[in-house]
Design a protein around this motif. Sequence first.
Motif, mmCIF file in Angstrom:
data_model
loop_
_atom_site.group_PDB
_atom_site.id
_atom_site.type_symbol
_atom_site.label_atom_id
_atom_site.label_comp_id
_atom_site.label_asym_id
_atom_site.label_seq_id
_atom_site.Cartn_x
_atom_site.Cartn_y
_atom_site.Cartn_z
ATOM 1 N N ASP A 138 0.823 -1.521 0.401
ATOM 2 C CA ASP A 138 0.172 -0.015 -0.166
ATOM 3 C C ASP A 138 1.074 1.236 -0.045
ATOM 4 O O ASP A 138 0.545 2.225 -0.455
ATOM 5 C CB ASP A 138 -0.973 -0.038 1.264
ATOM 6 N N THR A 139 2.040 1.211 0.249
ATOM 7 C CA THR A 139 2.621 2.414 0.264
ATOM 8 C C THR A 139 3.733 2.186 -0.268
ATOM 9 O O THR A 139 4.586 0.765 0.381
ATOM 10 C CB THR A 139 3.370 2.842 1.794
ATOM 11 N N PRO A 140 5.219 3.086 -0.844
ATOM 12 C CA PRO A 140 6.631 2.286 -1.642
ATOM 13 C C PRO A 140 7.606 1.958 -0.066
ATOM 14 O O PRO A 140 7.481 3.095 0.382
ATOM 15 C CB PRO A 140 6.946 3.741 -2.414
ATOM 16 N N VAL A 141 7.881 0.912 -0.271
ATOM 17 C CA VAL A 141 9.022 0.921 0.396
ATOM 18 C C VAL A 141 10.060 -0.130 0.107
ATOM 19 O O VAL A 141 9.857 -1.265 -1.598
ATOM 20 C CB VAL A 141 8.615 -0.527 1.821
ATOM 21 N N SER A 142 11.560 -0.199 0.234
ATOM 22 C CA SER A 142 12.273 -0.527 0.339
ATOM 23 C C SER A 142 12.822 -1.853 0.767
ATOM 24 O O SER A 142 12.432 -2.049 2.039
ATOM 25 C CB SER A 142 13.729 -0.017 -0.554
#
Length: 265
Positions: free
Chosen positions: A74-78
């Motif tokens: 749901d949210t951009p992550v690395s």
Amino acid sequence: MLGFSRWAQNCYIMQRILHLFLFTPLALPGKLPGRHAAVVNILYLFLLFPPLLSAQITYFGPTVGMSSTIYQFDTPVSYPGTSGYFEWLKEHSKNDYLLGAELTRSVQEHWEIRLGARFATSGYAQEDFQGFIEIDNTMVPLATNRLIVNHFFLEVPLAARYVFLSKKWSPYAEAGVCTNTYLTTRVSERISNEPNRFWERNAAVYPMNLRGEMAIGVQVKSFQGRICWFGQFTGRVQLLQIEKDTRNPGLDFAMETGCRFRLKA
């Protein structure tokens, strides 16, 4: 009295099987969490269901398959420990594999119970094709950047199967649950031909998750019923999510095949 003794003996055998595949991996770090204890209790109810204990014919053998599970970000992550070149957002998946052994036991003319133990992968991947470069009038592909996250699980599927025909071959349908115990994770990254591979126990992965399954398939018996070959297509719904930071929405699919050998009564 003899019937009760046999019932008690079968209860004990099934209890030990469940402890072997579920309790042992989870009990080592400490107390079994309430969430996972609830899953185990559900499986106990299925395993102690009276028809299973009066089984007539038993088959046991290997199974292999391919599957795919959707992970929703749901949210951009690395991913921790990687270069950060790839960001995860929206839906991602990859081709996964399973290998194990399963047991089927007949309970009535058309009904069977299936119980198994298998190793399986589940995860997600991204690729970034870098295009081509011309060398001596020849187009040469540049390196493809890639990141693959592979979670490894010990799966214990449990299902009720209805076999439509009492013949050498027959279609069947089944429904059940599969509990998955987390083992480890392998991360493989390649950026500009620089590899980065490592194993880890990812704290974001739940120690156990639960999946609902429905399948249709065909089984063929040969050598006077001593060997049973099968292939099936399975629709899967994740009842308890795999990771803390992602969701597993929608319907996933798997294909399985294998053979089973009839055990002596």
